[in-house]
Enzyme design. Structure first.
Site, short mmCIF file in Angstrom:
data_model
loop_
_atom_site.label_atom_id
_atom_site.label_comp_id
_atom_site.label_asym_id
_atom_site.label_seq_id
_atom_site.Cartn_x
_atom_site.Cartn_y
_atom_site.Cartn_z
N GLY A 45 0.84 -1.19 0.00
CA GLY A 45 0.00 0.00 0.00
C GLY A 45 0.87 1.23 0.00
N GLN A 50 2.80 9.88 1.50
CA GLN A 50 4.09 9.20 1.56
C GLN A 50 5.01 9.56 0.39
OE1 GLN A 50 2.18 5.18 2.37
NE2 GLN A 50 4.12 5.05 3.50
N CYS A 98 5.78 0.06 7.76
CA CYS A 98 5.41 1.19 6.93
C CYS A 98 6.63 1.62 6.11
CB CYS A 98 4.93 2.35 7.80
SG CYS A 98 4.44 3.82 6.91
N HIS A 140 -4.68 0.95 7.19
CA HIS A 140 -3.35 1.53 7.35
C HIS A 140 -3.17 2.72 6.41
CE1 HIS A 140 1.12 1.17 8.10
NE2 HIS A 140 1.11 1.86 6.97
#
Length: 188
Positions: A45, A50, A98, A140
């Site tokens: 993902g 990000q 992450c 998430h």
């Protein structure tokens, strides 16, 4: 195009992202680039914050999480301007990581079922239900567009134990096999 991943410590990761207008320039190219960036970093993902864009967009591909022979249960999808409608079911723990916080994995508890409303890349609105690992990946990434990181779900003790690692990441002292962008330091 492969984007550098924004590292922990950048304010964009703590900002609630803005809705995307339908005339957003080159949105399909951005979605394609986000999938390419996610795969390059071996992720399942990736949310727009990000890659430094504070917009309500994320992509997922939960197929790598599926058991052998059940890959067809995985979901590859882009979510534009998503709204979490419902989270339900038993909470269960899973070791999450992450791309913005490389080298850190911790058990996070989330509900097993979700219902989410979103637009696809053709601006068709959907309201779908997801469960298990696909729901977790969506939760998430949805957190990212809300300015929430998986570490925010940890106990106070766990957060204190991770503080040193997180500080190092924010200062660029981290090993990742993909390019990263650090607040105030640029790309590496």
């Amino acid at each position: 195009m492969i984007y550098p991943i924004v590292a922990y410590g950048d304010p964009v990761l703590r900002t609630k992202a803005q809705d995307i207008p339908q005339d957003y320039p080159e949105l399909n190219k951005l979605i394609e680039d986000m999938f390419e960036t996610m795969y390059h970093a071996h992720g399942v993902g990736l949310a727009a914050p990000q890659i430094g864009k504070s917009i309500r967009l994320f992509v997922i591909d939960s197929k790598p999480f599926m058991e052998e022979g059940e890959e067809d249960k995985g979901v590859k999808k882009a979510f534009i301007n998503p709204v979490m409608v419902e989270e339900s079911g038993e909470e269960w723990g899973f070791d999450e990581g992450c791309l913005s916080i490389p080298g850190v994995r911790e058990e996070v508890w989330r509900q097993e079922n979700i219902r989410i409303r979103y637009y696809d890349e053709n601006w068709v609105q959907h309201e779908d239900a997801f469960d298990d690992l696909t729901a977790r990946v969506i939760q998430h990434e949805y957190d990212h567009i809300e300015g929430i990181l998986f570490t925010d779900h940890l106990s106070g003790l766990k957060k204190r134990l991770l503080k040193g690692k997180l500080t190092k990441i924010s200062k660029g002292d981290v090993d990742a096999d993909y390019r990263m962008k650090f607040a105030g330091l640029g790309k590496r």
